[in-house]
Every structure is written in C-alpha cells, then in structure tokens.
Design a protein around this motif. Structure first.
Motif, PDB file in Angstrom:
ATOM      1  N   MET A 235      46.437  23.121 -23.198  1.00  0.00           N
ATOM      2  CA  MET A 235      45.784  21.817 -23.563  1.00  0.00           C
ATOM      3  C   MET A 235      46.704  20.353 -23.010  1.00  0.00           C
ATOM      4  O   MET A 235      47.469  20.420 -22.040  1.00  0.00           O
ATOM      5  CB  MET A 235      46.416  20.706 -25.445  1.00  0.00           C
ATOM      6  N   ASP A 236      45.527  19.740 -22.128  1.00  0.00           N
ATOM      7  CA  ASP A 236      46.076  18.912 -21.045  1.00  0.00           C
ATOM      8  C   ASP A 236      46.347  17.356 -22.041  1.00  0.00           C
ATOM      9  O   ASP A 236      46.546  17.114 -23.202  1.00  0.00           O
ATOM     10  CB  ASP A 236      44.789  18.352 -20.793  1.00  0.00           C
ATOM     11  N   GLY A 237      47.047  16.697 -21.423  1.00  0.00           N
ATOM     12  CA  GLY A 237      48.301  15.742 -22.160  1.00  0.00           C
ATOM     13  C   GLY A 237      47.155  14.740 -23.167  1.00  0.00           C
ATOM     14  O   GLY A 237      47.543  14.336 -24.285  1.00  0.00           O
ATOM     15  N   SER A 238      45.654  14.432 -22.378  1.00  0.00           N
ATOM     16  CA  SER A 238      45.085  13.322 -23.184  1.00  0.00           C
ATOM     17  C   SER A 238      44.719  13.692 -24.677  1.00  0.00           C
ATOM     18  O   SER A 238      44.711  12.920 -25.438  1.00  0.00           O
ATOM     19  CB  SER A 238      43.983  12.854 -22.164  1.00  0.00           C
ATOM     20  N   ARG A 239      44.443  15.288 -24.517  1.00  0.00           N
ATOM     21  CA  ARG A 239      43.730  15.793 -25.836  1.00  0.00           C
ATOM     22  C   ARG A 239      44.690  15.661 -26.857  1.00  0.00           C
ATOM     23  O   ARG A 239      44.422  15.090 -27.801  1.00  0.00           O
ATOM     24  CB  ARG A 239      43.150  17.269 -25.521  1.00  0.00           C
ATOM     25  N   ALA A 240      46.502  15.980 -26.119  1.00  0.00           N
ATOM     26  CA  ALA A 240      47.686  16.808 -27.035  1.00  0.00           C
ATOM     27  C   ALA A 240      47.825  14.855 -27.913  1.00  0.00           C
ATOM     28  O   ALA A 240      48.277  14.359 -28.663  1.00  0.00           O
ATOM     29  CB  ALA A 240      48.030  16.579 -26.097  1.00  0.00           C
TER      30      ALA A 240
ATOM     31  N   GLY B 184      54.094  13.110 -30.477  1.00  0.00           N
ATOM     32  CA  GLY B 184      53.471  12.130 -29.239  1.00  0.00           C
ATOM     33  C   GLY B 184      54.282  11.574 -28.958  1.00  0.00           C
ATOM     34  O   GLY B 184      53.847  11.163 -27.731  1.00  0.00           O
ATOM     35  N   LEU B 185      54.335  10.130 -29.945  1.00  0.00           N
ATOM     36  CA  LEU B 185      54.757   8.957 -29.217  1.00  0.00           C
ATOM     37  C   LEU B 185      56.088   9.502 -28.532  1.00  0.00           C
ATOM     38  O   LEU B 185      56.790   8.553 -28.077  1.00  0.00           O
ATOM     39  CB  LEU B 185      55.031   8.372 -31.175  1.00  0.00           C
ATOM     40  N   ARG B 186      57.376   9.995 -28.766  1.00  0.00           N
ATOM     41  CA  ARG B 186      58.048  10.210 -28.236  1.00  0.00           C
ATOM     42  C   ARG B 186      57.535  10.821 -26.825  1.00  0.00           C
ATOM     43  O   ARG B 186      58.666  10.142 -25.906  1.00  0.00           O
ATOM     44  CB  ARG B 186      59.057  11.510 -28.634  1.00  0.00           C
ATOM     45  N   ARG B 187      56.877  11.563 -26.542  1.00  0.00           N
ATOM     46  CA  ARG B 187      56.182  11.861 -25.507  1.00  0.00           C
ATOM     47  C   ARG B 187      55.628  10.551 -24.238  1.00  0.00           C
ATOM     48  O   ARG B 187      56.271  10.428 -23.031  1.00  0.00           O
ATOM     49  CB  ARG B 187      55.221  12.543 -25.533  1.00  0.00           C
ATOM     50  N   VAL B 188      55.370   9.410 -25.399  1.00  0.00           N
ATOM     51  CA  VAL B 188      54.611   8.370 -23.851  1.00  0.00           C
ATOM     52  C   VAL B 188      56.025   7.429 -24.353  1.00  0.00           C
ATOM     53  O   VAL B 188      56.319   7.435 -22.812  1.00  0.00           O
ATOM     54  CB  VAL B 188      54.194   7.669 -25.689  1.00  0.00           C
TER      55      VAL B 188
ATOM     56  N   MET C  95      48.422   4.305 -29.467  1.00  0.00           N
ATOM     57  CA  MET C  95      48.312   5.867 -28.985  1.00  0.00           C
ATOM     58  C   MET C  95      46.729   6.285 -28.445  1.00  0.00           C
ATOM     59  O   MET C  95      47.012   6.715 -27.785  1.00  0.00           O
ATOM     60  CB  MET C  95      48.669   6.385 -29.987  1.00  0.00           C
ATOM     61  N   LEU C  96      46.250   5.929 -28.883  1.00  0.00           N
ATOM     62  CA  LEU C  96      44.562   6.369 -28.671  1.00  0.00           C
ATOM     63  C   LEU C  96      44.042   5.944 -27.134  1.00  0.00           C
ATOM     64  O   LEU C  96      43.303   7.011 -26.698  1.00  0.00           O
ATOM     65  CB  LEU C  96      43.514   6.141 -29.750  1.00  0.00           C
ATOM     66  N   ARG C  97      44.895   4.348 -27.156  1.00  0.00           N
ATOM     67  CA  ARG C  97      44.647   4.189 -25.833  1.00  0.00           C
ATOM     68  C   ARG C  97      44.918   4.713 -25.104  1.00  0.00           C
ATOM     69  O   ARG C  97      44.667   4.647 -23.754  1.00  0.00           O
ATOM     70  CB  ARG C  97      44.629   2.512 -26.221  1.00  0.00           C
ATOM     71  N   VAL C  98      46.420   5.118 -24.775  1.00  0.00           N
ATOM     72  CA  VAL C  98      46.932   5.748 -23.881  1.00  0.00           C
ATOM     73  C   VAL C  98      46.612   7.149 -23.518  1.00  0.00           C
ATOM     74  O   VAL C  98      46.025   7.560 -22.287  1.00  0.00           O
ATOM     75  CB  VAL C  98      48.561   6.185 -24.336  1.00  0.00           C
ATOM     76  N   ALA C  99      46.028   7.380 -24.640  1.00  0.00           N
ATOM     77  CA  ALA C  99      44.800   8.515 -24.503  1.00  0.00           C
ATOM     78  C   ALA C  99      43.940   8.872 -23.775  1.00  0.00           C
ATOM     79  O   ALA C  99      43.608   9.926 -22.900  1.00  0.00           O
ATOM     80  CB  ALA C  99      45.026   9.842 -25.869  1.00  0.00           C
ATOM     81  N   ARG C 100      43.194   7.837 -23.839  1.00  0.00           N
ATOM     82  CA  ARG C 100      41.943   7.684 -23.062  1.00  0.00           C
ATOM     83  C   ARG C 100      42.254   7.246 -21.909  1.00  0.00           C
ATOM     84  O   ARG C 100      41.235   7.136 -20.495  1.00  0.00           O
ATOM     85  CB  ARG C 100      40.892   6.337 -23.592  1.00  0.00           C
TER      86      ARG C 100
ATOM     87  N   ARG D 235      45.852  12.549 -27.697  1.00  0.00           N
ATOM     88  CA  ARG D 235      44.837  11.850 -28.710  1.00  0.00           C
ATOM     89  C   ARG D 235      44.541  12.800 -30.282  1.00  0.00           C
ATOM     90  O   ARG D 235      44.362  11.468 -31.181  1.00  0.00           O
ATOM     91  CB  ARG D 235      43.358  12.116 -28.564  1.00  0.00           C
ATOM     92  N   ARG D 236      44.755  13.971 -30.024  1.00  0.00           N
ATOM     93  CA  ARG D 236      45.226  14.215 -31.461  1.00  0.00           C
ATOM     94  C   ARG D 236      46.643  14.081 -32.853  1.00  0.00           C
ATOM     95  O   ARG D 236      46.311  13.375 -33.613  1.00  0.00           O
ATOM     96  CB  ARG D 236      45.697  16.083 -31.125  1.00  0.00           C
ATOM     97  N   ALA D 237      47.335  14.025 -31.508  1.00  0.00           N
ATOM     98  CA  ALA D 237      48.808  13.564 -31.907  1.00  0.00           C
ATOM     99  C   ALA D 237      48.404  11.659 -32.835  1.00  0.00           C
ATOM    100  O   ALA D 237      48.972  11.426 -34.155  1.00  0.00           O
ATOM    101  CB  ALA D 237      50.121  12.918 -30.915  1.00  0.00           C
TER     102      ALA D 237
END
Length: 239
Positions: free
Chosen positions: A1-6, A76-80, A206-211, A8-10
């Motif tokens: 799974m790519d980073g943006s999708r992960a 997901g927040l930890r990843r960011v 986080m949703l903005r970062v995912a985009r 976004r789901r988080a």
C-alpha cells in the motif's frame, strides 16, 4: 500500500474514532452517575430503566471500536511526525499515549455502568451509595486518561513547531489544550471538548498531507530469463 493511501485511511479512522468515542460516552451516561449529589430515587430510576440499560449495554463495545480506530490514527500520525522530525524518537510516544487514554476511558465507563448491568438480573439490589462510589471512580479514571491526550497533543505540537509547519496561533492553542488535558480534574468536560476539537483539526491536517504525498512508483515485475540464457554455455575444448 502506498503512503498516501495509508495516511488517508488513518485520517478517516481518526474521524470515525471521534464519533464512536462521543457515542460510547453518551450511551454510558444514560445510566452512569457522575454527580454524587443526585438523589437516591433518581439513581434507582436510571438503573432500573430497561431502555437505558439496553442502550448502555452498547457503550463498552462502541468505545472499544473508537479506541481501536484512534490507535490506527495515532500510527499514521507517528508516521507523519517521523517524516517531519527526521526520525525523532519522541514521535513514538503518540501510540502509547492514545492507548493510555483509551484504556482508562473504557475502564472508567465500564465502572460507571457496572451497577446498571448488575441490576439487569434479579440477583442484585442496587445501593445508591455504591453506585455513587463506582460512578466517581469511573469519572476519576476517565479524567486521568486525559493525561494521554495531553501527551499526544504535546508531542505533535512540539515536533510540528520545530518543523515550522504550524502558525504561531495554532501552536499556542495546542499548548493550551495540553494544559487543559493535564488539569482535567479541575477543567471538567472542557478538556474533553478541547481535545475533540484538536483531534478534528489533526484529522483534517493528516488528510491534507495524504493528498500531498505522491503515490509510490510502480515497480515493474522482473522479467523471466530466456530459456537459452538460463542454459550453461558449453565449455570450449582445445584440440
């Protein structure tokens, strides 16, 4: 799974966790007692109401689902935060902080509604004083769980401040939320509302970062070697 999708789901998991946590606490409040000054008659009426008992029965599983989604969001927040800080170990405190909040919240609500569950059977006679004690114990545990919220907000704010990705006013508002969470015993429900609003903002961020995160490049499959190439060439012999 790519980073943006992960991510976004988080982010959507965090949004769903807010709804489930609010619903779970509200269901528990139908039979819980957080005011020791409530009259004995009012307490017994709440405990022996079949509709309230049935609704409160959904409180623990709904809260458990909300906590599970909150843990998903915190990963997901930890990843960011890892990306922003370049691997600062402080970012790894987000998941345990969310677990601390979730565990104490579930325990507190379970204590608060335990008398109503026991009253469902004919083998238990509710004592208003016992109900008050259990209700206050649940409230104390729930307010203690806000310390985990304070740690989660503090770690996120510190790393994003160092990375200079938050405006100054947002940094100070976040630190104010930290103070409210750490002083949950005196701030009452204000700290819970403040954390919920902060969590909404974190989900949106986080949703903005995912985009903005580019999808992972597709890796072409390795071509199988040709049959002739796989053979061992014959060894040349000298005359």
């Amino acid at each position: 799974m790519d980073g943006s999708r992960a991510l976004r789901r988080a982010g959507w998991a965090g949004a769903a966790s807010i709804v489930l946590l609010v619903v779970g606490v509200a269901l528990g409040y139908l039979v819980g007692v957080d005011n020791p000054g409530m009259s004995d008659a009012a307490i017994l009426e709440r405990l022996n109401d079949d509709a309230r008992q049935a609704a409160a029965g959904f409180a623990p599983p709904v809260l458990a689902a909300g906590v599970a989604l909150l843990l998903w969001f915190s990963t997901g927040l930890r990843r960011v935060l890892d990306r922003l800080s370049g691997g600062d170990p402080l970012a790894h405190a987000t998941v345990p902080a969310a677990a601390l909040f979730g565990g104490l919240t579930i325990t507190g609500v379970s204590l608060d509604v335990s008398s109503a569950f026991a009253a469902w059977s004919d083998e238990f006679t509710a004592d208003p004083n016992t109900v008050r004690a259990l209700g206050m114990a649940g409230q104390v545990l729930g307010l203690t769980g806000l310390i985990g919220c304070g740690v989660l907000v503090a770690v996120t704010t510190r790393i994003t401040q160092q990375a200079r990705v938050l405006p100054t006013w947002a940094v100070w508002v976040s630190y104010a939320v930290v103070v409210l969470c750490l002083s949950g015993f005196w701030s009452g429900g204000i700290a819970s509302v403040a954390f919920a609003l902060w969590l909404i903002g974190a989900v949106i961020a986080m949703l903005r970062v995912a985009r903005q995160t580019p999808p992972a490049p597709a890796v072409p499959p390795h071509a199988a070697p040709a049959p002739d190439a796989a053979r061992t060439p014959p060894t040349a012999t000298s005359d």
